[in-house]
Write an enzyme that holds these catalytic residues in place. Structure first.
Site, mmCIF file in Angstrom:
data_model
loop_
_atom_site.group_PDB
_atom_site.id
_atom_site.type_symbol
_atom_site.label_atom_id
_atom_site.label_comp_id
_atom_site.label_asym_id
_atom_site.label_seq_id
_atom_site.Cartn_x
_atom_site.Cartn_y
_atom_site.Cartn_z
ATOM 1 C CG ASP A 127 -40.591 64.563 -40.643
ATOM 2 O OD1 ASP A 127 -41.044 65.399 -41.441
ATOM 3 O OD2 ASP A 127 -40.157 63.451 -40.998
ATOM 4 C CG ASP B 2 -44.388 61.852 -45.503
ATOM 5 O OD1 ASP B 2 -45.345 61.090 -45.394
ATOM 6 O OD2 ASP B 2 -44.453 62.959 -46.072
#
Length: 218
Positions: free
Chosen positions: A7, A9
């Protein structure tokens, strides 16, 4: 060697200050109260459309204003990189994993344009063989399709997903892949309430976690 998807952020980067800057610039233009950094972190996770929905709900902005507000937000998003910081140890961990021969990729709900812009700005783009953004497919996380597409682009090998949030945990569960949880990101619930294979609080620990996981699963 493994296929490792990250991932973005709240996992590799702390982008909340830049996203707060966009949101508050729009609120200022519309004569509305700004958002705190904690509010912005709470809004992050399900992509820009949901982020704008949460902004509207918090400021009682009518549904009819959604499309225009979303367009204004996205226009600013591509250049929102100056306040974003890489979490400690990320660059070194990525280098170590790359040197060890693992194939690395990104699967994020951030739109693909801003994703590529911030990765290039931070010189992290060199580590990733595939990048899937929130608008790369018709669906986004927690639907497992984007994550599975990212793994598919990396060929064969054990699959590992690294993320920080409830969305990431749910995505990994649906994709049926091991999930390494970074505990210092944007999660909203205690660590023990999120399904995960292992948890870590600093990226210096990640290469050894990957190595141990591969031994345990082979």
């Amino acid at each position: 060697m493994a296929r490792i998807i990250f991932d973005l952020d709240g996992t590799l980067i702390d982008s909340a200050p830049d996203i707060q800057g966009i949101a508050n610039a729009l609120m200022t233009e519309d004569g509305l109260a700004p958002f705190t950094l904690d509010q912005v972190r709470d809004f992050i996770g399900n992509g820009v459309v949901v982020f704008v929905q949460k902004m509207r709900a918090a400021r009682a902005i009518p549904d009819a204003a959604h499309d225009k507000l979303l367009k204004r937000f996205v226009t600013r998003y591509h250049s929102a990189t100056t306040l974003t910081e890489i979490y400690p140890g990320v660059r070194e961990a990525l280098q170590a994993l790359d040197t060890a021969g693992h194939a690395l990729g990104i699967c994020t709900n951030k739109p693909i344009g801003p994703t590529k812009a911030v990765l290039k700005h931070l010189s992290l783009n060199i580590y990733f063989e595939t990048i899937i953004g929130g608008d790369s497919l018709p669906v986004s996380k927690p639907d497992p399709a984007p994550l599975l597409a990212a793994f598919g682009a990396l060929g064969e090998g054990p699959a590992i997903y690294v993320g920080d949030s409830e969305v990431d945990a749910q995505t990994a569960t649906r994709a049926k892949v091991p999930f390494l949880l970074f505990t210092e990101g944007y999660r909203k619930v205690p660590v023990d309430e999120l399904p995960h294979t292992q948890a870590f609080d600093h990226f210096s620990k990640l290469p050894d976690l990957v190595a141990t996981l591969l031994v345990e699963t082979t």
